[in-house]
Design a protein around this motif. Structure first.
Motif, short mmCIF file in Angstrom:
data_model
loop_
_atom_site.label_atom_id
_atom_site.label_comp_id
_atom_site.label_asym_id
_atom_site.label_seq_id
_atom_site.Cartn_x
_atom_site.Cartn_y
_atom_site.Cartn_z
N LYS A 1 66.45 41.82 12.60
CA LYS A 1 66.54 42.60 13.83
C LYS A 1 66.39 41.66 15.01
CE LYS A 1 65.08 46.66 16.18
NZ LYS A 1 64.89 48.04 15.97
N GLY A 2 67.51 41.37 15.63
CA GLY A 2 67.51 40.48 16.79
C GLY A 2 67.39 41.28 18.07
N LEU B 1 67.00 31.91 7.83
CA LEU B 1 67.54 33.19 7.32
C LEU B 1 67.71 33.15 5.81
CD1 LEU B 1 70.14 34.26 10.02
CD2 LEU B 1 67.81 35.09 9.67
N LEU B 2 68.14 32.03 5.28
CA LEU B 2 68.26 31.91 3.82
C LEU B 2 66.90 32.03 3.13
CD1 LEU B 2 70.89 29.03 3.52
CD2 LEU B 2 71.16 31.39 2.71
N LEU C 1 63.42 36.35 15.00
CA LEU C 1 64.40 37.17 14.28
C LEU C 1 63.74 37.70 13.00
CD1 LEU C 1 67.38 38.03 14.52
CD2 LEU C 1 67.98 36.05 13.15
N PRO C 2 62.92 38.74 13.14
CA PRO C 2 62.21 39.25 11.96
C PRO C 2 63.18 39.81 10.92
CG PRO C 2 61.91 40.74 13.82
CD PRO C 2 62.64 39.53 14.33
N ALA C 3 62.79 39.68 9.66
CA ALA C 3 63.60 40.17 8.55
C ALA C 3 62.82 41.22 7.78
CB ALA C 3 63.97 39.02 7.62
N HIS C 4 63.54 42.14 7.18
CA HIS C 4 62.92 43.16 6.36
C HIS C 4 63.88 43.57 5.25
CE1 HIS C 4 65.29 45.56 9.19
NE2 HIS C 4 65.31 46.50 8.25
N SER D 1 58.12 38.49 9.71
CA SER D 1 58.42 38.04 11.06
C SER D 1 58.85 36.60 11.14
CB SER D 1 57.25 38.32 11.99
OG SER D 1 56.09 37.69 11.51
N SER D 2 58.03 35.66 10.83
CA SER D 2 58.41 34.26 11.05
C SER D 2 58.05 33.41 9.85
CB SER D 2 57.73 33.74 12.31
OG SER D 2 56.34 33.82 12.18
#
Length: 179
Positions: free
Chosen positions: A92-93, A157-158, A79-82, A177-178
């Motif tokens: 973005k799942g 996620l936090l 579940l990469p974050a940006h 990404s991870s």
């Protein structure tokens, strides 16, 4: 309630909530994170009636927690974050994320079904040989597994939100990404 029915309902509810809040591009909000935790609290209140502590019961429940935590970390890595140009943090799942959560849920349900219909005697012998008290310990292990997976995903996620919120505003989206 049987371990199969417990696993089916708990896994189904959690799967629906996780996928509905994580698939696609989604902003990481407190409510998004809290919604999953509220679902877990409700599932625990509905399905965990006792906490078996005899024999090796705590160990099986801890195995459920450990397995769930590892699976939750694996899913969160997908579940990469940006940080968007608006300064908000998004995830973005995609299909891989959905597959991991679906496999986690399906395997709990399939094992619970199998323990009641396909390999009941093996589970009984395993329980006797390993000093496990019965259905409640298995049901709890399934629920705790789901809880740990959701909590691990929420913690990741936090961390991603904190790391990206502290970064300077990007000219274009920055992917994490991870982490």
């Amino acid at each position: 309630m049987s371990p199969f029915l417990t696993a089916l309902i708990a896994s189904g509810v959690i799967l629906i909530i996780i996928l509905s809040t994580d698939l696609g591009t989604r902003k990481i909000t407190n409510m998004r994170l809290l919604r999953s935790i509220i679902a877990i609290v409700i599932v625990i209140a509905l399905f965990v009636h006792t906490l078996p502590l005899g024999g090796n019961d705590p160990w099986l429940q801890l195995v459920g927690i450990g397995t769930g935590a590892v699976c939750g970390l694996l899913a969160a890595a997908l579940l990469p974050a940006h940080r968007g140009t608006d300064g908000e943090v998004y995830t973005k799942g995609g299909i891989a994320y959905a597959i991991v959560w679906t496999l986690m849920s399906a395997s709990r349900v399939l094992f619970a079904y199998g323990s009641e219909h396909w390999f009941t005697e093996d589970v009984i012998m395993f329980s006797i040989n390993n000093k496990l008290s019965g259905q409640d310990v298995y049901s709890n292990a399934f629920v705790f597994m789901a809880l740990a997976a959701v909590l691990a995903r929420t913690a990741v996620l936090l961390v991603k939100r904190r790391r990206l919120s502290g970064a300077q505003a990007p000219a274009a989206d920055t992917l994490v990404s991870s982490q």
